[in-house]
Design a protein around this motif. Structure first.
Motif, PDB file in Angstrom:
ATOM      1  N   LEU A 296       0.831  -1.204   0.000  1.00  0.00           N
ATOM      2  CA  LEU A 296       0.000   0.000   0.000  1.00  0.00           C
ATOM      3  C   LEU A 296       0.863   1.249   0.000  1.00  0.00           C
ATOM      4  O   LEU A 296       0.526   2.256  -0.633  1.00  0.00           O
ATOM      5  N   VAL A 297       1.956   1.175   0.715  1.00  0.00           N
ATOM      6  CA  VAL A 297       2.869   2.320   0.709  1.00  0.00           C
ATOM      7  C   VAL A 297       3.401   2.557  -0.703  1.00  0.00           C
ATOM      8  O   VAL A 297       3.516   3.689  -1.168  1.00  0.00           O
TER       9      VAL A 297
ATOM     10  N   LEU B 208       1.886   1.816  -3.461  1.00  0.00           N
ATOM     11  CA  LEU B 208       0.801   2.396  -4.250  1.00  0.00           C
ATOM     12  C   LEU B 208       0.698   3.896  -4.003  1.00  0.00           C
ATOM     13  O   LEU B 208       0.614   4.694  -4.940  1.00  0.00           O
ATOM     14  N   LEU B 209       0.726   4.248  -2.727  1.00  0.00           N
ATOM     15  CA  LEU B 209       0.635   5.665  -2.390  1.00  0.00           C
ATOM     16  C   LEU B 209       1.777   6.435  -3.042  1.00  0.00           C
ATOM     17  O   LEU B 209       1.576   7.503  -3.634  1.00  0.00           O
TER      18      LEU B 209
ATOM     19  N   GLY C  42       1.296   7.026  -6.638  1.00  0.00           N
ATOM     20  CA  GLY C  42       0.374   8.142  -6.831  1.00  0.00           C
ATOM     21  C   GLY C  42       1.085   9.471  -6.631  1.00  0.00           C
ATOM     22  O   GLY C  42       0.930  10.411  -7.407  1.00  0.00           O
ATOM     23  N   LEU C  43       1.887   9.531  -5.586  1.00  0.00           N
ATOM     24  CA  LEU C  43       2.594  10.775  -5.287  1.00  0.00           C
ATOM     25  C   LEU C  43       3.591  11.132  -6.386  1.00  0.00           C
ATOM     26  O   LEU C  43       3.804  12.303  -6.683  1.00  0.00           O
TER      27      LEU C  43
ATOM     28  N   ALA D  75       8.372  17.693  -3.202  1.00  0.00           N
ATOM     29  CA  ALA D  75       7.356  16.657  -3.040  1.00  0.00           C
ATOM     30  C   ALA D  75       7.732  15.395  -3.799  1.00  0.00           C
ATOM     31  O   ALA D  75       7.461  14.284  -3.351  1.00  0.00           O
TER      32      ALA D  75
ATOM     33  N   LEU E 192      10.075  13.463  -1.785  1.00  0.00           N
ATOM     34  CA  LEU E 192       9.339  12.744  -0.747  1.00  0.00           C
ATOM     35  C   LEU E 192       8.725  11.473  -1.330  1.00  0.00           C
ATOM     36  O   LEU E 192       8.799  10.391  -0.735  1.00  0.00           O
TER      37      LEU E 192
ATOM     38  N   VAL F 103      11.356   8.910  -1.956  1.00  0.00           N
ATOM     39  CA  VAL F 103      11.830   8.340  -0.690  1.00  0.00           C
ATOM     40  C   VAL F 103      10.825   7.325  -0.153  1.00  0.00           C
ATOM     41  O   VAL F 103      11.178   6.225   0.274  1.00  0.00           O
ATOM     42  N   MET F 104       9.563   7.696  -0.243  1.00  0.00           N
ATOM     43  CA  MET F 104       8.537   6.782   0.241  1.00  0.00           C
ATOM     44  C   MET F 104       8.539   5.491  -0.558  1.00  0.00           C
ATOM     45  O   MET F 104       8.422   4.392  -0.014  1.00  0.00           O
TER      46      MET F 104
ATOM     47  N   VAL G  92      11.280   3.375   0.548  1.00  0.00           N
ATOM     48  CA  VAL G  92      10.992   2.662   1.803  1.00  0.00           C
ATOM     49  C   VAL G  92      10.187   1.403   1.514  1.00  0.00           C
ATOM     50  O   VAL G  92      10.452   0.330   2.073  1.00  0.00           O
TER      51      VAL G  92
ATOM     52  N   ILE H 118      11.287  -2.448   2.286  1.00  0.00           N
ATOM     53  CA  ILE H 118      10.560  -3.497   3.005  1.00  0.00           C
ATOM     54  C   ILE H 118      10.600  -4.782   2.190  1.00  0.00           C
ATOM     55  O   ILE H 118      10.882  -5.860   2.698  1.00  0.00           O
TER      56      ILE H 118
END
Ligand code: NA
Ligand code: NA
Lengths: 497, 907, 167, 142, 125, 109
Positions: A171-172, A174-175, A178-179, A204, A207, A210-211, A214, A218
């Motif tokens: 899910l991260v 996916l987010l 989108g970002l 942004a 960010l 980076v997300m 992450v 994982i």
């Protein structure tokens, strides 16, 4: 060429399809699976040959120009990953030819195997962020199915942990996909890279990247977010663990390499963080392994520590270091999968995978001992096997850039790896079986598995002895990653190479 | 040279089959290989003695500048001769020693692998190639030490040796890499010495290289593995742990002496460690009562002395080094083999039980006698010259030298005493008490010691031979400059000679009063406390304890803790990124105005979710979730996303259905609260942080104007390019059909996976009449037409999806809803009869359609998934439609598959 | 017959370029009038009878809904009126499941009553009434519904009843 | 409207995480669903809500101010994928309940940290699944 | 008839629809038990939705109006079905209705059943 | 899609408010329960209000595509409501089950 570019996804998909259609016919499903995996391997080899001739295969699916349509792009790194995926898939399919056990479950194994392979290959060949997410999901659901395969309380428990944690990670991702679109207006990796390299990316976007990293971390089981891996890998059926160990975390590593080299070609803040993460991953993983007393638990923690090496290469960012990471990736997939396969065979022969309850295989199955020694020593970085070169290049790259402590960690990890491997060796092979020689089971149920492990061991030796061409390939691949002109061209000029 | 190495490797591969075929006679065949290598090396002696070098190169990893580059110079030649010569003898010896062992072939193989590695090590000019062989010797040594693997001590010793030498090897690797970087080359012969000395890395290189060499050559404090390695069969001890492998470290020190020896630190360290090692080894040696261990400790001593000699870096010192190396290899090899012969013959190695063997084993005894004399450094044996030169070398150094000389004297005296023990105690004096009836051993077993011992004598007596042919060239390789080599037995009354005499006297004294000496040494308890295996064990224990501690931090087996960590990492990454960006990130947004439905949807979504978060009844949870989904759908609709809203509605409905059927077998959730206040607070905090992180990230990103014109392109090209009015659907089945392809694979696999997980057992469980809750006559009557209507609607949705809301997904989901109604009301059997094809086949057909739609483009020479259209009778048919049909079938089939499994009653 | 009627209506509406609900309803009425006029000629009498009954039923039902809705509204809104719900059973005249279903759904649709259950063997329907002051009252309402529905479905029944009356 | 979406998504994500961190697997699975909803909303928001009408075109007309269709397509994909994964999570929940008797996660996971049982590798024991075989066989006959 | 009346009718219908929705909602909140609330939901609520859809049909024309009517009919079919299904299931699950003076005719039967076959499922039809 | 609604400027806001209030009131019931069926009733009511709201949305935006959502919603909402039925359980059974599980929990700690 157009067909070849999508073949890495196409072949497993067709195999999956035939498998689903033929579900009730167990034997036929197995044959189809084997053929599919073999074909994928052949395609992979062909792609490597093409890549080695400096061809970057790029296709705009549906004929829609980038960045509107989805780009499939196969450069050296992708080609190598596809080839390795095919090989590991083939090995797993071979191992999965066993007859003992529930025939439905065995049949399902072959079906899900190809689902997983489709996802993995899709992730390797796509040049689109969201499409990457989709193929990640394919391999994820394939892995869900596989890890639970065979059932039982213990396996189910591991499945639960695996499923929940991976769902969060996904899910991260996916987010962040989108970002990425939100902040850069594109999903095309090449364009994303161009935006970052031109310095036009808003904070942004950083960010978002980076997300995304992450979430890859994982998947790749980096410190400190690797906990799900050793909590679940050891419960699966052997070839499943082997597949996971070989391929799954590496998809995360691959994605990290792809994205980081695209957006941040120069050493910077992100690399510094990665460097620390890599070192911590190596150490914690290898220490965790030292505390284990079961074959697959040891090996699982070693996956973590080994991933640290690859990220070390990525973090150092020099061409040599990236080449090291690529070489490591190739080497490690083969070696780690093989260790799990062999561990499974050893466990079957001795009746347990607890070190204390194993033993006697050196005397009863010397070939297995040799076959284990090859990947085990390679993992520990003993020359002239493949792992040595991988480690050597990384150590050299670290030292060349003055990161002596990183090199130190890499070497220290190496000695602990050697400790773990010799622990397994001593307990499983050298030591006499606690219940006597008679407790060791030898039959030809695993004969296909033997082909798999022998083939993989041969590859390990080959990559080691014949490190020249492989290293050349890796260095050229790193060159492509560091300076992806071809990659950008392929994307911005559709149809061109 | 390459041939020699490869031939030995090949012999190793052949060894097991040969041993199976010929038993111990295979040894003769196999020994021929190193023997031929030996002969070849002997033939190179004149070349090397002329000051030339022989090279051979095989490209290996050109991309890294690494080759298998061999370079035969004086030092290499000396070693190569020892390795191949003694090697040949050992192979023969091993055949006899282990003649009855059922894994003799394996033993030969390991031995030959080791020989190959050792040969490669000393021949390699390439730093990395040298290291490769270096590590191989460690591995081969491991295999040989653990050859008697059923014994726990063997396994432990093997592991210990591997870890210590392997660990050192890694340090060495780092050192070599740094050396290569600093020296601007990967060849020993091409290293830029000045660059290395000037380099900031010099100290690092030195430390790392020394760690590698010291571990390999068993210098204190790394010496402990060597005596333990005596658990290996005697041929191994003789070959590896006396003559060859342990000398690898010394070899490398010598090899690097020209490069590294320029700095005083190098010498100081070598001398300090060498001297300490020599003393420790000697002291420990004299304590031993086991012949083999005794020899092992004397080996430690000699290794220390050799190190020390390199450290002297003086003319005599380096000559002494070469001489001593040669002498020691000869006599120690002979002694080990002889001790093995004694052990083999008598069944014991205990000094107290041995004695008077000369009469029974005269040939062995003679060999031991000769070797012991050389060992004791008595003239005219080669050992004497070596010792003499050693003293000369040390004395040349001045004050330090004198201090070290004392160490040398003491250790040499102890060695002399030890030699005495070996020869006098074993072969002279009264008959011992033996477990077995002793007898003279077979030819292969005495031949080796005899040849080596005789060689020791001959080389001493005719010392100009080695001087001209061997020592000179070797010393030149070791020394930083040219050295004038001149060997002598008699050089007049020199300080060295006097020292030698003192040594002999002291040695005799030690032998005579060995019991007192032993007693005296035994009193130094502290010494034993720190030098033994105890430290090793304790060290390992600590390591494992620390490892266990680390592992337990991550291996707690709690899903919640895993999630907590993950969540915290994610949140903090976002927060750190936001903090770096600063408040500017949040201002200047170009926001679209709110609309009321969105607000209501938002409130409903949040309210429903919060309800789910606090309620404990199953139904309450599901209902709250349903409400939340409804709210979200409303939001989607308000955002002008009808397709998304519809999909959300369908999915929410199916979620509720599936949840209801899974949860019905489960009790209410017992407790919602956490155990303690702190735990609860943490729980809340983590959740809030995570929520803030997600909101924060989205706020920031939505704050930047959307870059690019992609969206516009899709709208402009939807009809002309994609032949469809529903832009979302055209994206799904055409522009980004590859996403959708992957997606339906996920859906398909999810259904299959659920089925695989849940098994088919429950499928049959479902009653023929459907679920009792749906048993109402009214429902049964009404649902049939309703389901029919739904299927009809779903087909319409599929057909019109390209232009209006709908499409394969929504259509498939609606059809699934219709069939689920049938399943619930009439049971699985009726539903399946109605459907006449099993869900998995539908799934397969669906993926097949989608793939086929992709392939058609490919076959037409276009790209994969290219949309091709044709208009029969004006109907817009095309591959995207076929693709959408595939989506429909897959979604429908998979939903049915899931339903059948999830709705099954618990067993 | 109804199909032909609708088809005609739609066709005429389309012809008049008024293909929307109002247009179709208008055309439907038009066709009805034509059929009515030519009933003798083309023997559509029984169909028209049914159609009229049906329309009558729908109208009646709609009126019932509105009436009862207001009742319910009163109960809901008024603070003082406390409803007096009840569960009652009643035996249906026609036990066929299809009919029972239709009745069940319709009585559920009318405010105030709701079908809880139906036993096809006994033909008994359990009904929840929102505000039942007496069983008879509820039953009467439902009976009326049942009667009108059955009349519509079986016009011959109605004819028979009329014949009875005449007799 | 973007900030409303951001806050809603954040709120849902927080609630989802709260549920994920629960000790009971039932609520964990619900957490997955809610978190999925949160992220889907976030992805939709990534396309902004500038458009004033849905993105539908005809052969002749293109709306002047359409909503951004791309993220809609992405979210649609994500919703369906998420549902597939959720269904599997439900299957896990169901089988965990059936085989372990409890749904308390810590009690379920503790078994994985126990020493490995002596295994009869191949390790695919025949469990209740053998009915599947009959099922398939039956389908072949059909 | 077409020109001026329909928009007013549409407004009226939509307003009435909103009012009935509100009514249904209040009923769901206020009425004493789930059965009574179901009345409010499925009748007032359904009527509300139907009226709004009818209003939409009146306000629009052509295909839109037809579709609105289709939706309207869908609500008319499914709303009572849902009400029946839920209340029946509740009834089977032994959720006791709050009853007035007329009582629950099943109460006596239930008690008898329970004594006859204690522990078994409630009678099904 | 053309919408002709007399007095739309005030009719629509009024109805929007009505529907919004309806939604909120129903959500209160959803939270309060107390029994499962009560919540399901709330869900049922909510979907019906949702249908009305979507229809209203179609009116406001003038987009026929919204109406499609209303159709689908009205058709599938039925399943969404009735699917809860299996979760209804006799209160006694409920209570006993909960007691058993809580006992197990404590035993497990
Ligand atoms: Na490792
Ligand atoms: Na290593």
């Amino acid at each position: 060429m157009k067909a070849l570019a999508v073949a890495p996804v196409f072949i497993p998909l067709i195999t999956l399809l035939i498998g689903i259609m033929l579900r009730p016919y167990h034997q036929q499903v197995k044959v189809v699976s084997l053929v599919g995996a073999a074909l994928l391997t052949l395609v992979g080899i062909r792609l490597v040959a093409l890549a080695n001739a400096d061809v970057v295969l790029a296709v705009q699916l549906g004929g829609w120009e980038a960045p509107y349509g989805i780009t499939v792009i196969i450069d050296r790194l992708s080609a190598a990953m596809v080839a390795i995926t095919g090989i590991i898939g083939l090995a797993a399919a071979l191992y999965g030819l066993v007859r003992e056990g529930n025939p439905d479950v065995l049949r399902n194994f072959h079906i899900f195997l190809h689902g997983l392979l489709a996802g993995v290959c899709g992730a390797f060949i796509t040049g689109d962020v969201f499409n990457l997410y989709v193929w990640f999901e394919v391999l994820l659901i394939g892995s869900f199915a596989l890890i639970a395969l065979g059932g039982g309380r213990r396996r189910l428990s591991g499945t639960m942990t695996y499923v929940v944690l991976n769902l969060l990670a996904t899910l991260v991702f996916l987010l962040s996909a989108g970002l990425i679109y939100s902040s850069t207006g594109t999903l095309n990796m090449g364009e994303l890279g161009l935006i970052f390299r031109a310095g036009e990316a808003p904070p942004a976007a950083t960010l978002a990247v980076v997300m995304m990293l992450v979430s890859f971390a994982i998947k790749a089981a980096l410190f400190p977010v690797f906990g799900w891996l050793p909590a679940s890998y050891h419960v699966a059926w052997t070839p499943v663990s082997a597949l996971f160990a070989g391929l799954l975390t590496k998809v995360g590593v691959y994605a990290m390499i792809r994205i980081v080299t695209l957006v941040w070609p120069e050493y910077g803040q992100a690399h510094e963080v990665l460097l620390w993460v890599a070192c911590a991953t190596m150490l914690v993983g290898v220490l965790g392994a030292a505390a284990q007393n079961e074959v697959r638990r040891i090996l699982s923690f070693h996956i973590v520590s080994q991933v640290g090496y690859m990220i070390l290469g990525l973090a150092l960012a020099s061409p040599l270091a990236i080449a090291g990471a690529v070489f490591y990736l190739i080497h490690h997939i083969v070696v780690k999968a093989n260790l799990f396969f062999i561990g499974g065979i050893a466990a079957r022969m001795t009746g347990s995978e607890r070190l204390a309850a194993m033993g006697g295989l050196y005397a009863k199955a010397p070939w297995l001992a040799i076959l284990f020694a090859i990947p085990a020593l390679s993992l520990a970085g003993i020359p002239p096997l493949s792992g040595f070169w991988a480690k050597f290049v990384l150590v050299k790259a670290s030292l060349a850039d003055g990161f002596w402590w990183a090199a130190g960690v890499a070497l220290l990890t190496g000695i602990f790896t050697l400790l773990s491997m010799s622990k397994i060796w001593n307990e499983t092979f050298l030591k006499a079986h606690p219940q006597g020689e008679k407790a060791i089971r030898i039959d030809d149920e695993m004969r296909w598995g033997w082909w798999a492990i022998s083939g993989l061991a041969a590859m390990t030796v080959l990559i080691g002895i014949g490190a020249g061409p492989v290293m050349e390939y890796a260095i050229a691949a790193a060159g492509q990653l560091a300076d992806p002109v071809v990659y950008f061209q392929a994307i911005t000029h559709p149809g061109g190479r | 040279m390459l041939t020699a190495v490869f031939a030995i490797a090949f012999a190793a591969l052949l060894a097991p089959p040969l041993a199976r075929r010929f038993d111990d006679r295979a040894g003769w065949l196999l020994a021929a290989v190193p023997l031929m290598a030996f002969i070849w090396f002997v033939m190179q002696i004149p070349v090397i003695a002329r000051g030339e070098v022989v090279t051979a190169t095989l490209a290996w990893v050109p991309a890294l500048g690494i080759d298998v580059a061999f370079r035969l110079d004086g030092l290499s030649l000396l070693f190569a001769l020892l390795i191949s010569g003694i090697g040949a003898l050992i192979v023969l010896y091993a055949g006899a020693y282990l003649s009855d062992h059922h894994h003799l072939g394996r033993f030969y193989a390991y031995l030959l692998i080791f020989m190959m590695a050792m040969l490669g090590l000393v021949l390699a000019d390439d730093l990395i190639a040298m290291f490769v062989f270096w590590e191989l010797t460690s591995v081969a040594s491991f295999l040989l030490i653990s050859f008697q693997h059923e014994k726990a001590v063997s396994r432990r010793a093997a592991l210990q040796a591997l870890l210590i030498t392997g660990g050192g090897g890694l340090a060495l690797l780092a050192g070599l890499v740094l050396l290569g970087i600093a020296g601007e080359g990967w060849r020993f012969s091409e290293i830029d010495i000045d660059a290395v000395e000037a380099s900031a890395l010099y100290f690092g290189i030195m430390v790392l290289v020394l760690i590698g060499c010291f571990t390999k050559s068993a210098q204190v404090p790394f010496h402990l593995w060597l005596p333990n390695a005596m658990n290996a069969p005697t041929p191994v001890s003789a070959y590896l742990h006396s003559a060859t492998m342990v000398k690898a470290g010394v070899y490398l020190l010598a090899r690097l002496n020209p490069v590294m020896g320029g700095e005083q630190g190098w010498s100081d360290i070598l001398i300090a460690f060498g001297a300490t090692t020599a003393v420790v080894g000697a002291v420990l040696a004299i304590r031993q009562t086991d012949l083999k261990r005794l020899l092992a400790y004397t080996t430690v001593t000699v290794l220390g002395q050799l190190t020390m000699l390199i450290g002297t870096n003086t003319t005599y010192g380096l000559q002494a080094f070469v001489l001593y190396l040669l002498a020691h290899s000869l006599y120690k090899g002979a002694l080990f083999m002889a001790v093995g012969a004694v052990d083999h013959s008598t069944g014991t190695r205990e000094l107290s039980r041995l004695g008077g063997l000369l009469k029974i084993m005269p040939l062995t005894g003679a060999a031991v006698g000769l070797a012991a004399f050389s060992n004791a450094g008595l003239p005219p044996f080669f050992g004497f010259i070596a010792k003499e030169f050693a003293y000369a070398g040390l004395i040349q150094m001045g004050i330090t030298g004198w201090i070290v000389t004392i160490a040398m004297i003491v250790t040499n005296a102890l060695l002399l005493a030890a030699a005495g023990l070996v020869f006098i105690r074993t072969f002279l004096g009264p008959q011992g008490h033996y477990p077995r009836e002793p007898h003279e051993v077979s030819v292969p077993m005495w031949l080796g010691p005899m040849l080596l011992a005789v060689a020791g004598f001959l080389l001493g007596a005719w010392h100009h031979w080695p001087e001209t042919w061997l020592v000179n060239a070797a010393v030149q390789s070791v020394a930083r400059g040219d050295v004038d080599v001149k060997l002598y037995l008699w050089g007049g009354i020199t300080p060295a000679l006097i020292t030698s005499l003192i040594t002999v006297a002291l040695g005799v004294f030690f032998y005579r009063f060995r019991h007192q000496v032993r007693l005296q040494i035994a009193r130094w308890r502290v010494f034993w406390g720190v030098s033994g295996d105890l430290i090793w064990d304790r060290f390992l224990k600590r390591v494992f304890e620390f490892a266990a501690l680390t592992a337990s931090a991550f291996q707690h087996g709690s899903l919640r803790l895993h999630l907590t960590l993950l969540s915290l990492v994610l949140s903090s990454v976002v927060f750190i990124s936001l903090a770096i960006g600063g408040p500017a990130l949040f201002t200047g947004g170009d926001y679209a105005a709110l609309n009321t439905p969105a607000v209501i949807g938002s409130i409903l979504a949040l309210a429903g979710a919060s309800a789910a978060a606090v309620m404990r009844g199953r139904l309450a949870l599901v209902a709250a979730l349903g409400a939340s989904g409804l709210g979200l759908a409303l939001f989607f609709l308000a955002a002008n996303a009808p397709d998304v809203a519809t999909t959300q509605l369908m999915v929410e409905t199916l979620t509720v259905v599936f949840l209801a059927f899974v949860l019905r077998s489960m009790p209410a959730i017992p407790r919602v609260a956490d155990e303690g206040a702190i735990s609860r607070a943490a729980h809340i905090l983590i959740s809030v942080l995570f929520g803030l992180a997600v909101a924060g990230a989205l706020l920031v990103v939505a704050n930047v104007p959307l870059a690019g014109n992609i969206a516009d392109w899709y709208v402009q090209n939807s009809y002309p390019g994609g032949k469809g009015g529903n832009v979302v659907n055209v994206i799904l089945v055409d522009f980004r059909a590859f996403d959708t392809l992957g997606e339906i694979v996920v859906v398909a696999l999810a259904g299959l996976a659920a089925a695989s997980l849940l098994g088919g057992g429950q499928l049959a469980e479902m009653t023929r009449k459907g679920e009792p809750e749906f048993g109402s006559v009214l429902l049964r009557q009404a649902i049939r037409p309703l389901a029919g209507l739904l299927v009809l609607v779903s087909l319409v949705l599929l057909w019109r999806g390209h232009n209006l809301p709908g499409g394969g997904f929504i259509g498939g989901l609606v059809a699934a809803v219709g069939f689920i109604l049938v399943v619930l009301t009439f049971g699985n059997y009726q539903a399946r009869a109605l459907m006449w094809v099993r869900p998995t086949l539908l799934v397969g057909a669906g993926i097949g359609c989608a793939v086929l739609a992709g392939v058609i483009g490919l076959l037409g020479g276009h790209d994969f998934l290219k949309g091709l259209w044709f208009f029969p009778l004006g109907l817009p048919l095309g591959t995207p439609l076929l693709f959408d049909v595939g989506v429909f079938l897959t979604v429908f089939g998979s939903m049915m598959n899931m339903m059948q499994r999830l709705a099954g009653r618990p067993v | 017959m109804l199909g032909i009627h609708i088809l005609l209506a739609v066709g005429i509406a389309a012809f008049a370029n008024a293909l929307d609900p109002m247009g179709i309803v208008g055309a439907f009425v038009l066709v009805y009038l034509v059929l009515k006029l030519g009933a003798r000629l083309i023997r559509t009498g029984s169909y028209l009878k049914r159609l009229e009954l049906g329309i009558g039923f729908v109208a009646w039902f709609a009126a019932e809904i509105v009436k009862a809705s207001l009742d319910v509204a009163r109960i809901v809104v008024a603070s003082k009126v406390t409803p007096s719900p009840a569960v009652i059973t009643m035996r249906l005249e026609d036990k066929r499941e299809g009919v029972a279903t239709l009745i069940g759904l319709l009585l559920t649709l009318t405010p105030g009553t709701m079908a809880l259950d139906y036993d096809p063997d006994s033909g008994e329907m359990a009904i929840h009434a929102l505000n039942a002051t007496s069983v008879e009252e509820v039953e009467r309402g439902i009976r009326e519904l049942e009667r009108r529905l059955l009349d519509w479905m079986h016009p011959e029944r109605l004819a028979a009843a009329e014949a009875d009356e005449v007799a | 409207m973007e900030w409303l979406a951001a806050l809603t998504a954040g709120g849902l994500a927080g609630i989802g995480m709260w549920l994920l961190l629960d000790r009971n697997l039932i609520r964990v699975v619900l957490g997955v669903a809610i978190l999925g909803n949160a992220i889907n909303l976030g992805v939709l928001a990534s396309g902004r809500f500038a458009g004033s009408e849905a993105a539908f075109v005809t052969a002749t007309t293109v709306p002047a101010d359409p909503a951004n269709a791309l993220p809609q397509a992405l979210v649609l994909t994500a919703i369906v994928i998420g549902f597939g994964l959720f269904a599997f999570a439900l299957a896990v929940l169901k089988s965990v309940r059936e085989s372990h008797g409890v749904t308390t996660t810590d009690r379920v996971t503790e078994i994985t940290e126990e020493p490995a049982p002596d295994i009869e590798e191949v390790g695919l024991q025949i469990h209740q699944d053998d009915a599947d075989h009959h099922h398939d066989a039956e389908e072949v006959r059909q | 008839m077409n020109g001026s009346l329909l928009p007013w009718l549409a407004s009226l219908l939509v307003l009435a629809g909103g009012a009935f929705c509100l009514l249904g909602a209040i009923g769901v909140l206020r009425l004493p038990d789930c059965y009574s609330r179901m009345h409010a939901a499925s009748k007032a609520g359904a009527l509300g939705a139907v009226l709004v859809l009818a209003g939409l049909a009146a306000a629009s024309s052509g295909a839109a109006a037809m579709e609105a009517i289709f939706a309207l009919m869908a609500v008319l079919v499914t709303a009572p079905l849902a009400a029946h299904a839920v209340s029946r299931a509740a009834y089977l699950a032994d959720v006791k209705p709050v009853v007035g003076k007329l009582g629950n005719v099943f109460d006596d039967e239930r008690t008898a059943d329970a004594q006859a076959q204690s522990g078994q499922e409630p009678p099904r039809v | 899609m053309s919408i002709e609604l007399a007095g739309a400027f005030w009719v629509i806001p009024v109805v929007v408010v009505m529907l919004a209030i309806s939604g909120l009131i129903i959500v209160v019931r959803l939270f309060k329960g107390p029994t499962g069926p009560d919540r399901v009733v709330a869900i049922d009511a909510l979907t019906l209000v949702g249908v009305a709201a979507v229809a209203l949305g179609a009116m406001i935006s003038g987009q026929i595509v919204f109406l499609d959502v209303a159709v689908v919603l009205s058709l599938v909402a039925f399943l969404g409501t009735v699917a809860f039925a299996p979760l209804f359980r006799k209160s006694e059974q409920n209570r006993r089950e909960r007691a058993r599980v809580e006992g197990e929990e404590e035993a497990g700690q």
